[in-house]
Design an enzyme around this catalytic site. Sequence first.
Site, PDB file in Angstrom:
ATOM      1  N   GLY B 264       0.838  -1.083   0.137  1.00 12.63           N
ATOM      2  CA  GLY B 264      -0.055  -0.052   0.100  1.00 12.63           C
ATOM      3  C   GLY B 264       0.830   1.479  -0.041  1.00 12.63           C
ATOM      4  CD  GLU B 288       2.286 -10.898   3.932  1.00 11.43           C
ATOM      5  OE1 GLU B 288       1.960 -11.315   5.134  1.00 11.43           O
ATOM      6  OE2 GLU B 288       1.337 -10.274   3.385  1.00 11.43           O
ATOM      7  CG  ASN B 378      -8.379  -6.717   0.626  1.00 11.24           C
ATOM      8  OD1 ASN B 378      -9.259  -6.831   0.122  1.00 11.24           O
ATOM      9  ND2 ASN B 378      -7.267  -5.939   0.682  1.00 11.24           N
ATOM     10  CE  LYS B 402     -16.612   5.500   1.738  1.00 10.89           C
ATOM     11  NZ  LYS B 402     -16.100   4.930   0.394  1.00 10.89           N
TER      12      LYS B 402
END
Lengths: 502, 502
Positions: B264, B288, B378, B402
């Site tokens: 991300g 990871e 997820n 948002k």
Amino acid sequence: MPEHRIRYAPLRDKITSAAEAASHIKDGTSLFISGFTAGYPKLIPAELVKRAEAGEKMKINIYAGASTGDAVDGVLARAGLVKWRRPYMSDRGMRAAINREEILFKDDHLSSLSAAVRAGEWGPVDVAVVEVAAVTEKGQLIPTLSVGNTPSYVKMAEKVILEVAAADPPELEGIHDIYIPEDPPWRMPIPIYRAGDRVGKPFIEIDPDKVVAVVYSQEPDASAYFSDPDEVSLLIAEQLLDFVQHETKKGRLPEGLPWQSGVGDVANAVLAGFQEDHFFQDLSIYSEVLQDTVLDLIDMDKVRAASGSALTLSLHARERFFKELERYKDKIVLRPVEISNSPEVIARLGVLAVNTALEIDIYGQVNSTHVMGSQLMNGIGGSGDFERNGSISFMVTPSIAKGGAISCIVPMVSHVDHSEHSVGVIITEQGLVDTRSLTPRQVAEALINKCAHPIYRDQLMDYYQRAVREVGGHEPHLLGEAFSFHQRFMQTGDMRVGGGGE
Amino acid sequence: MPEHRIRYAPLRDKITSAAEAASHIKDGTSLFISGFTAGYPKLIPAELVKRAEAGEKMKINIYAGASTGDAVDGVLARAGLVKWRRPYMSDRGMRAAINREEILFKDDHLSSLSAAVRAGEWGPVDVAVVEVAAVTEKGQLIPTLSVGNTPSYVKMAEKVILEVAAADPPELEGIHDIYIPEDPPWRMPIPIYRAGDRVGKPFIEIDPDKVVAVVYSQEPDASAYFSDPDEVSLLIAEQLLDFVQHETKKGRLPEGLPWQSGVGDVANAVLAGFQEDHFFQDLSIYSEVLQDTVLDLIDMDKVRAASGSALTLSLHARERFFKELERYKDKIVLRPVEISNSPEVIARLGVLAVNTALEIDIYGQVNSTHVMGSQLMNGIGGSGDFERNGSISFMVTPSIAKGGAISCIVPMVSHVDHSEHSVGVIITEQGLVDTRSLTPRQVAEALINKCAHPIYRDQLMDYYQRAVREVGGHEPHLLGEAFSFHQRFMQTGDMRVGGGGE
């Protein structure tokens, strides 16, 4: 007596009164003490209380291994002497003060504390007070019935005060296995491959020059009291042992995995179950606190090795233990809590972890610490260390409490300590659900039908079905009603709709 | 091409069409596939979809390493072919089906899956489908850009189907380090002491007789797309790097700890921050998923070693990577996810863990998985493995989402994945709070004042202060209002009182 207990002569010169010893502790001192249910100092806290009663204004920080006894947490809390307390505690008065934020408390995984202290995260270790059974020829310390965080506290301490405990025989020497792991980034594996492996030294190393005072204590630890397991505990234990037998026979669980068992009735019932069941032989225990039943199992020759950070015994069991110390020492190892609770070792050994929840929700999230979401009970202790890393993580609870006024299976737990990802098998006296291969919705249906008490099943199913219908999703929740059970209890004293009066 | 890619002649005799290969998969088959953001099979899923479109009724179980691409999760979900899917996934259509319980999904810590499959907890491994770059002279498999759970899937599989990927050069051989740890009770330590240590073999061992079909694939992985870090991510990364520098200079954090960084924007911003900061040199990465920025850091000679379970690259970076494969192979190790995410190794190395939250509550509990408590996003992925075991666990999130309609700091998170016990330092673009030595009430005050967005501070402080006053306790909560922010959002589309319209 001094020669026998304190074999390093220069420390005999430091024998003094408790009042003199306690003079090293002042307002603002961070006091790091031995003690993990057992093995805590008794005289120094009493001296501090005397000074407070005489009018001295003082606040100290108390860091232990875990819970201690009234002689530490009780008296210090009542005297208003404690600013910070870490980690886990179980004293009623201290708990109340923590919940009023009069005593500052931060809940920690027990496995992670020693390293944090060594890293300096908790600030300087001003004074360590350690209960010992003896001091070796070279000045090394023989702890009493617990190890806890003592080795790291002693290592980091500026000053050390010793309480030599007359109640604990110096022959305890040899039961402890003191190993301080290295710290990152150059840390090697903890070389434990079997529950009973000894990888360290039988004493705590110390620079004897740091010892500023030695006092003699006649005070024993408060005795533990264990009642016979009740029917609920026996039912839970029976299902748990049946499940393990079944999985073993199916080939999904290898034989020989060591057991961890939290403290309390169910833990004792599980260990008692081993006594009666022929399937369980040659047991290994890799746990945190060892209790009376471990001695019973050793007497039955059912235990290959029992490892923990503390021995908490009833008065009767303690007498028996000391009487046949050499025999029990063959089987029992007491370790620092960062080793007894080491995620690395727990995972490597494949420990079967058994811990008790305050409440569990329909999706398997677990609350171990906060009553009605806000009030601290004792702390997470080692439950997170074991539940997260065990090969199977059992979470047990009676289905109801307070005569049915509380359901221990709720729509949503009011505090989460263990997420569904870290909890495997859930058991109440009503039934058992293996959540490991179920979706959250399947978990909910199974928990409501099998684990919840029948008097709460309709209420729970009503919540769940409406959540599915009205909100949907992977873990359907009605956020406006998620705590309706708790709110009803707080308003009416009963989680049942209609108050259970029918 | 066959001789070069498949150096074990008997397997060349098994080259067949995708349709023929897929005929081993039937209704009810449990399909265990390679793939962890990259390296998933593409042809076999497409064949299954063709059969479904031709009217065949079929449901299969799909088990991967973690998320795959549209070529697996997307197409299979749209075709209605999936009964069970584990673990982590990120496909929009599959997510929707999981949230309708049309696809069964159980969220798992990624580190724990391979062992569960080896123990038989997931049932028989009917067919494994593995994307490979090459097969060695002895029939061993060279994976492509991920390892995931493939070694254990192959080990346990009854039948194996290989997709030989033309897009991945056989020179990938040597980048993988395949080590399957032993299982309890006779498990030895995982012998990794530095992020870059190689402890296994460069190939996946297999009984070649289990291979029932080999197909050639021209399909590359879907390319990742990375945008430049936005201002919020840069602000978070900057504070994080400052904090680590500060703690290191204070002596509370040793130099040389390896880094984990989730996927991300913030993760990329952190890695980008390393490029500009002279303090950070000779970096180790124990993570990871490795992304483009790792190549940039290698090019700058800032990386000693980068370890992960998968390489997820943009189209441009993949070209660059393949072009200078030998140079990058020196620095990069791809491991099974049970090793890249091993709690034992993460704790030993003292990994600095950085993961992103969906929302964080005022006491530091973290939701990583469920939007508004019910809808799965997820999955927990590896965040629990790293947050629980890292030497410092950073949890980051923008303060709002948002456009301000959502506060990412809330009174109580609507789902808990990471408890306060496992989260250390919380950062938003507004500020940073080190929770490790604060009481929950101190955490609340600090998070509200430093990390929450100013437009939500009053609302949060009002909740907190009333909870302290009306309920009290160690973590004061008003259970009737704990989700008032979420409820308001679901009703009005905005968490702000008054809808933020002012």
